[in-house]
Write an enzyme that holds these catalytic residues in place. Structure first.
Site, PDB file in Angstrom:
ATOM      1  N   ARG A   1      37.633  46.338  34.092  1.00  0.00           N
ATOM      2  CA  ARG A   1      36.666  45.359  33.752  1.00  0.00           C
ATOM      3  C   ARG A   1      36.075  45.655  32.155  1.00  0.00           C
ATOM      4  O   ARG A   1      35.758  44.607  31.614  1.00  0.00           O
ATOM      5  CB  ARG A   1      35.613  45.266  34.768  1.00  0.00           C
ATOM      6  CG  ARG A   1      35.742  44.726  36.002  1.00  0.00           C
ATOM      7  CD  ARG A   1      34.858  45.034  37.080  1.00  0.00           C
ATOM      8  NE  ARG A   1      34.921  46.130  37.745  1.00  0.00           N
ATOM      9  CZ  ARG A   1      33.956  47.006  37.914  1.00  0.00           C
ATOM     10  NH1 ARG A   1      32.545  46.240  37.495  1.00  0.00           N
ATOM     11  NH2 ARG A   1      33.817  48.104  38.428  1.00  0.00           N
TER      12      ARG A   1
ATOM     13  N   HIS B   1      32.101  51.596  45.331  1.00  0.00           N
ATOM     14  CA  HIS B   1      32.630  51.284  44.361  1.00  0.00           C
ATOM     15  C   HIS B   1      33.226  49.838  44.347  1.00  0.00           C
ATOM     16  O   HIS B   1      33.780  49.596  45.325  1.00  0.00           O
ATOM     17  CB  HIS B   1      33.832  52.183  43.880  1.00  0.00           C
ATOM     18  CG  HIS B   1      34.292  51.969  42.358  1.00  0.00           C
ATOM     19  ND1 HIS B   1      34.758  50.838  41.845  1.00  0.00           N
ATOM     20  CD2 HIS B   1      33.955  52.667  41.206  1.00  0.00           C
ATOM     21  CE1 HIS B   1      35.040  51.089  40.743  1.00  0.00           C
ATOM     22  NE2 HIS B   1      34.720  52.059  40.119  1.00  0.00           N
TER      23      HIS B   1
END
Length: 624
Positions: free
Chosen positions: A280, A260
């Site tokens: 994000r 990740h």
């Protein structure tokens, strides 16, 4: 090690009967589910509703599943924000995100059925965030063409577990908490072996248990604890993968481990802890130590047509999303993780070896507190960082393994009759890289399918139930007790071996790989396997974490060897697997999977190549 390791309860000091200390419990069910995360609970619910007698065994406490770490949402083409969204687009995104190595049938079933599973979850009481029209709200995530993640703030996994747990309890499903399964049991009296149950123990008392069932569903999660920096909790030691291998099943795609892109970097005590992709998706941008928004330098040809190539264009997308060319921060996870790794290696990283994730300059404190409450509290409490005012220091962390048990896409049965697999310990669905948001949908869709199939299989076995071989139970006992009576004069500490394994995987089988390093990793893993034969555990079986780890190490070493050997064999870069010596994808490798099985000795692994299943023409058109 004597069979009766102690006669007093370590907490109360009360006398314990010999049977309570050293005896073995026997239980009988139709369907046994090993693991109580989202996939395990959904499978148990389906099997129970189909009329089977079901039990769930979980390594820790009910409700503490790693599913709660899936914070961003459930990817489903509900079309609540984008009417253009449908299962065909979701299928296309999933296949492209997995670099076409996914099993097409699993990707198809997932995309088609996940909207219904989400609405079902809502019917059971899940409290999703809402649009102004009262529909389930959906957010953006990397690799998805449209905003399609149904979410509950940044606590979606927690809400899923709460809802499924409540449903399971209401149905009266029996749960064995804080129990570890160490072996699967087989009936070998027929032409082919069949599952007959499982052998395990209570972690509190060390008492053994024999669980008989003609259908066993593995839902044990991933392998992240074999790596030094990981988002995974202590339970993720590759148990399901290793149990299936030892029972005769095969694994697929084990070379593909997802790092990740955004784990916490500081302080050291929480290094690797997940920072949800929702940051994000809701406007966060990545910057290096020079303040540059660097992701524009890493847009690959594969996603060039749909990715904004300037800050102005990306900012317009965040503001109105009309142009539909997504910011490069929302490229698939493998692309973003490699970009961050490159910036750090080039000397443009943060003080603590990461980069900066900034949402404070783009969103108001009120927005951040409403949409990302868990992230706010996580950084405030653990790192003394106020993300409404400051940037987060983040870096890649081992998060998810795309590889897992090879199963039939429609029923989730492995090649061992009666043995099923769902969730992260199952392989094929995500190909070489999983899109964020596809994990929770995967749990729901294939959890239900596995539960239905397992119940049907158990019903078919009603007049010919598989039998447990007493010799297998005796052998499982002997293996479990071996750390109390090591062979030879030299002895090893399980914690030392785990630390050494994590260092090997971190240094030699990490985010960027080479043949030389992978070959060295296999040599080191073999040394660790030899050392693990001399493990010494002191004390007795009650409350003994050293013993628990000693048993987990068998599994971690086996899956680590599987990852390293598959990574060495695949001579290309694809998805979560990046080779410095083979930096580009290879069309030859794009046509095949690597299958892992136990070798003839039963102590190591062997690899075979297998062509990808042929995709129907109507689906080929969707991805071309």
């Amino acid at each position: 090690m004597p069979e009766l390791p102690g006669t007093r309860h370590p907490m109360t000091g009360n006398e314990m009967s010999p049977d309570a200390v050293g005896g073995m419990e026997h239980h009988d069910f139709d369907v046994l589910v090993i693991g109580a995360g989202g996939s395990g609970l959904r499978a148990a619910i389906a099997a129970q509703e189909a009329g089977a007698r079901v039990a769930v065994v979980c390594k820790s406490l009910l409700g503490k599943a790693h599913t709660v770490m899936a914070e961003g949402g459930i990817a489903a083409s509900l079309g609540n924000l984008w009417p253009e969204d449908n299962w065909q687009v979701h299928f296309r995104d999933t296949m492209r995100g997995g670099k076409m190595l996914n099993h097409w049938r699993m990707a198809q079933l997932h995309a088609q059925e996940v909207p219904e599973r989400v609405l079902e979850l809502e019917d059971w009481g899940a409290l999703f965030d809402r649009t102004s029209e009262g529909l389930i709200s959906q957010r953006d995530f990397g690799g998805h063409r449209y905003a399609r993640l149904a979410h509950v703030g940044d606590r979606t996994g927690l809400e899923m577990i709460r809802t499924l747990q409540q449903r399971a309890v209401a149905l009266g499903i029996e749960v064995f908490m804080e129990c570890t399964v160490t072996e699967l049991l087989l009936d070998r009296t027929g032409e082919t072996p069949r599952i007959s149950g499982a052998f395990g123990y209570w972690r509190e008392t060390g008492r053994f248990m024999q669980l008989e069932a003609p259908s066993v569903i593995l839902a044990t999660g991933g392998i992240g604890r074999a790596f030094k920096v990981t988002t995974n909790s202590w339970e993720y030691t590759g148990d399901g993968h290793a149990l299936a291998l030892r029972a005769g099943a095969s694994l697929v795609n084990m070379e593909f481990v997802q790092f990740h892109p955004t784990g916490m970097v500081w302080p050291p005590s929480v290094k690797g802890l997940l920072v949800t992709e929702s940051v994000r998706g809701d406007g966060g941008v990545l910057r290096n130590s020079e303040g540059k928004r660097f992701m524009f330098d890493y847009i690959t040809d594969y996603f060039k047509d749909e990715t904004a190539d300037s800050e102005d264009e990306a900012d317009r997308w965040y503001d109105d999303k009309i142009n539909n060319r997504r910011p490069p921060e929302l490229l698939p996870r493998d692309e973003v993780a490699r970009a961050i790794n490159s910036e750090v290696k080039a000397g443009r990283g943060s003080e603590h070896g990461g980069v900066f994730l900034d949402i404070a300059t783009r969103r108001t404190p009120e927005f951040i507190m409403r949409r990302l409450p868990s992230m706010y509290h996580q950084f405030k409490e653990l790192a003394d960082v106020d993300i409404t005012k400051q940037s987060m220091e983040i870096g890649p962390t081992c998060h998810y393994v795309m590889g897992g048990i090879e199963v039939d896409p429609d029923t989730e049965m492995s090649k061992v009759a009666g043995l099923y697999s769902v969730g992260e310990c199952s392989g094929g669905m995500h190909g070489s890289n999983r899109l964020g948001g596809n994990s929770l949908g995967d749990l729901l869709v294939f959890g239900k399918r596995a539960g239905d199939a397992a119940a049907a299989h158990a019903d078919a076995m009603a007049t010919d139930r598989p039998k447990v071989d007493p010799a297998d139970v005796s052998s499982a006992k002997q293996v479990a007790l071996a750390p109390f009576e090591p062979t030879g004069e030299h002895t090893e500490n399980p914690y030392t071996i785990q630390a050494d394994l994590q260092q090997v995987m971190n240094d030699l089988v990490g985010i960027i790989r080479t043949a030389d390093e992978l070959e060295r990793s296999l040599v080191e893993i073999e040394k660790l396997k030899q050392r693990a034969q001399h493990l010494l555990v002191t004390g007795n079986r009650q409350y003994n974490p050293g013993w628990h780890l000693a048993l987990d190490l068998r599994n971690m070493l086996l899956v680590s060897e599987s990852v390293a050997k598959a990574a060495l064999t695949r001579q290309e870069s694809r998805g979560g697997h990046t080779r410095d010596d083979f930096p580009l994808p290879d069309d030859v490798w794009a046509q095949k999977n690597l299958i892992v099985g136990l070798d003839a000795t039963g102590n190591g692994i062997e690899l075979t190549e297998k062509p990808l299943p042929e995709m129907p023409d109507e689906l080929k058109k969707l991805v071309e």
